[in-house]
Scaffold this motif. Structure first.
Motif, PDB file in Angstrom:
ATOM      1  N   MET A   1      12.438 -11.590  13.918  1.00 57.51           N
ATOM      2  CA  MET A   1      11.831 -12.059  12.676  1.00 57.51           C
ATOM      3  C   MET A   1      11.934 -10.963  11.604  1.00 57.51           C
ATOM      4  SD  MET A   1       7.996 -13.480  12.133  1.00 57.51           S
ATOM      5  CE  MET A   1       7.110 -12.478  10.993  1.00 57.51           C
ATOM      6  N   ALA A   2      12.349 -11.357  10.426  1.00 53.99           N
ATOM      7  CA  ALA A   2      12.485 -10.409   9.328  1.00 53.99           C
ATOM      8  C   ALA A   2      11.117 -10.056   8.762  1.00 53.99           C
ATOM      9  CB  ALA A   2      13.361 -11.001   8.240  1.00 53.99           C
ATOM     10  N   THR A   3      10.939  -8.801   8.449  1.00 53.66           N
ATOM     11  CA  THR A   3       9.689  -8.348   7.842  1.00 53.66           C
ATOM     12  C   THR A   3       9.698  -8.715   6.372  1.00 53.66           C
ATOM     13  OG1 THR A   3       9.589  -6.494   9.374  1.00 53.66           O
ATOM     14  CG2 THR A   3       8.255  -6.324   7.389  1.00 53.66           C
ATOM     15  N   GLU A   4       8.556  -9.187   5.905  1.00 49.11           N
ATOM     16  CA  GLU A   4       8.413  -9.489   4.478  1.00 49.11           C
ATOM     17  C   GLU A   4       7.804  -8.271   3.797  1.00 49.11           C
ATOM     18  OE1 GLU A   4       6.042 -12.975   4.979  1.00 49.11           O
ATOM     19  OE2 GLU A   4       7.775 -14.275   4.779  1.00 49.11           O
ATOM     20  N   HIS A   5       8.235  -8.016   2.584  1.00 50.63           N
ATOM     21  CA  HIS A   5       7.788  -6.854   1.825  1.00 50.63           C
ATOM     22  C   HIS A   5       7.131  -7.333   0.545  1.00 50.63           C
ATOM     23  CE1 HIS A   5      10.174  -4.271   4.480  1.00 50.63           C
ATOM     24  NE2 HIS A   5      11.006  -5.305   4.505  1.00 50.63           N
ATOM     25  N   TYR A   6       6.029  -6.690   0.176  1.00 49.48           N
ATOM     26  CA  TYR A   6       5.247  -7.141  -0.965  1.00 49.48           C
ATOM     27  C   TYR A   6       4.914  -5.997  -1.918  1.00 49.48           C
ATOM     28  CZ  TYR A   6       4.298 -11.099   2.117  1.00 49.48           C
ATOM     29  OH  TYR A   6       4.425 -12.173   2.961  1.00 49.48           O
ATOM     30  N   PHE A   7       4.960  -6.317  -3.195  1.00 51.79           N
ATOM     31  CA  PHE A   7       4.386  -5.485  -4.248  1.00 51.79           C
ATOM     32  C   PHE A   7       3.112  -6.200  -4.647  1.00 51.79           C
ATOM     33  CE2 PHE A   7       4.046  -5.563  -8.991  1.00 51.79           C
ATOM     34  CZ  PHE A   7       3.373  -4.360  -9.113  1.00 51.79           C
ATOM     35  N   TYR A   8       2.018  -5.467  -4.746  1.00 47.36           N
ATOM     36  CA  TYR A   8       0.740  -6.094  -5.088  1.00 47.36           C
ATOM     37  C   TYR A   8       0.020  -5.276  -6.152  1.00 47.36           C
ATOM     38  CZ  TYR A   8      -1.401  -2.491  -2.164  1.00 47.36           C
ATOM     39  OH  TYR A   8      -1.789  -1.287  -1.635  1.00 47.36           O
ATOM     40  N   VAL A   9      -0.904  -5.955  -6.850  1.00 47.91           N
ATOM     41  CA  VAL A   9      -1.731  -5.284  -7.853  1.00 47.91           C
ATOM     42  C   VAL A   9      -3.190  -5.587  -7.541  1.00 47.91           C
ATOM     43  CG1 VAL A   9      -2.286  -5.074 -10.314  1.00 47.91           C
ATOM     44  CG2 VAL A   9       0.072  -5.483  -9.606  1.00 47.91           C
ATOM     45  N   LEU A  10      -3.991  -4.527  -7.560  1.00 48.86           N
ATOM     46  CA  LEU A  10      -5.432  -4.664  -7.379  1.00 48.86           C
ATOM     47  C   LEU A  10      -6.121  -4.469  -8.721  1.00 48.86           C
ATOM     48  CD1 LEU A  10      -5.953  -2.314  -4.291  1.00 48.86           C
ATOM     49  CD2 LEU A  10      -5.608  -4.789  -4.275  1.00 48.86           C
ATOM     50  N   LEU A  11      -7.216  -5.199  -8.916  1.00 48.06           N
ATOM     51  CA  LEU A  11      -8.108  -4.951 -10.046  1.00 48.06           C
ATOM     52  C   LEU A  11      -9.321  -4.253  -9.455  1.00 48.06           C
ATOM     53  CD1 LEU A  11      -8.975  -5.242 -12.994  1.00 48.06           C
ATOM     54  CD2 LEU A  11      -9.949  -7.471 -12.389  1.00 48.06           C
ATOM     55  N   CYS A  12      -9.552  -3.035  -9.903  1.00 43.91           N
ATOM     56  CA  CYS A  12     -10.670  -2.253  -9.394  1.00 43.91           C
ATOM     57  C   CYS A  12     -11.950  -2.583 -10.163  1.00 43.91           C
ATOM     58  CB  CYS A  12     -10.365  -0.760  -9.535  1.00 43.91           C
ATOM     59  SG  CYS A  12      -8.858  -0.248  -8.669  1.00 43.91           S
ATOM     60  N   LYS A  13     -13.075  -2.240  -9.570  1.00 38.72           N
ATOM     61  CA  LYS A  13     -14.382  -2.510 -10.183  1.00 38.72           C
ATOM     62  C   LYS A  13     -14.506  -1.852 -11.551  1.00 38.72           C
ATOM     63  CE  LYS A  13     -18.550  -0.662  -9.068  1.00 38.72           C
ATOM     64  NZ  LYS A  13     -19.639  -0.272  -8.171  1.00 38.72           N
ATOM     65  N   ASP A  14     -13.836  -0.710 -11.746  1.00 36.99           N
ATOM     66  CA  ASP A  14     -13.904  -0.017 -13.037  1.00 36.99           C
ATOM     67  C   ASP A  14     -12.883  -0.551 -14.048  1.00 36.99           C
ATOM     68  OD1 ASP A  14     -11.540   1.026 -12.060  1.00 36.99           O
ATOM     69  OD2 ASP A  14     -12.149   3.119 -12.219  1.00 36.99           O
ATOM     70  N   ASP A  15     -12.311  -1.726 -13.753  1.00 35.21           N
ATOM     71  CA  ASP A  15     -11.372  -2.423 -14.639  1.00 35.21           C
ATOM     72  C   ASP A  15     -10.029  -1.714 -14.778  1.00 35.21           C
ATOM     73  OD1 ASP A  15     -10.947  -4.810 -16.082  1.00 35.21           O
ATOM     74  OD2 ASP A  15     -11.188  -3.750 -17.986  1.00 35.21           O
ATOM     75  N   THR A  16      -9.652  -0.921 -13.775  1.00 37.67           N
ATOM     76  CA  THR A  16      -8.323  -0.314 -13.756  1.00 37.67           C
ATOM     77  C   THR A  16      -7.456  -1.082 -12.767  1.00 37.67           C
ATOM     78  OG1 THR A  16      -8.964   1.295 -12.044  1.00 37.67           O
ATOM     79  CG2 THR A  16      -9.167   1.998 -14.352  1.00 37.67           C
ATOM     80  N   PHE A  17      -6.148  -0.890 -12.897  1.00 38.33           N
ATOM     81  CA  PHE A  17      -5.201  -1.542 -11.999  1.00 38.33           C
ATOM     82  C   PHE A  17      -4.655  -0.533 -10.994  1.00 38.33           C
ATOM     83  CE2 PHE A  17      -4.422  -4.022 -16.002  1.00 38.33           C
ATOM     84  CZ  PHE A  17      -5.030  -5.183 -15.559  1.00 38.33           C
ATOM     85  N   TYR A  18      -4.343  -1.014  -9.807  1.00 41.80           N
ATOM     86  CA  TYR A  18      -3.659  -0.203  -8.808  1.00 41.80           C
ATOM     87  C   TYR A  18      -2.508  -1.039  -8.264  1.00 41.80           C
ATOM     88  CZ  TYR A  18      -2.381   2.271  -4.612  1.00 41.80           C
ATOM     89  OH  TYR A  18      -1.654   2.925  -3.666  1.00 41.80           O
ATOM     90  N   GLY A  19      -1.302  -0.502  -8.308  1.00 38.90           N
ATOM     91  CA  GLY A  19      -0.136  -1.187  -7.770  1.00 38.90           C
ATOM     92  C   GLY A  19       0.284  -0.535  -6.468  1.00 38.90           C
TER      93      GLY A  19
END
Length: 87
Positions: A1-19
């Protein structure tokens, strides 16, 4: 089975983004919220985080390139990118 790869973005409680990159978005979100994720999201002022964007790629290289490109954007452009991705 091929592994799937993801780019994701989080919204932090302090209203900043984390990729980030992962092969398992659910596990990664749990890691961030438990304080075992990235150093950036471990600060109490940033927790909890919400996963607001996920893109799937067929290989790690493309996913990490998307992460890198996102991190170079200004906040205004990050917001525009996220709005475009939700269509």
């Amino acid at each position: 089975m091929a592994t799937e790869h993801y780019f994701y973005v989080l919204l932090c409680k302090d209203d900043t983004f984390y990729g980030g990159y992962t092969t398992d978005p659910e596990r990664r979100l749990k890691e961030h919220n438990s304080g075992t994720g990235a150093k950036y999201t471990r600060l109490p002022s940033r927790l909890p985080v919400k996963m607001i964007h996920v893109e799937k790629f067929s290989n790690r290289s493309d996913a990490t390139k998307a992460e890198y490109a996102f991190k170079k954007l200004t906040r205004k452009r990050k917001i525009a990118y996220l709005k475009e991705g939700s269509r």
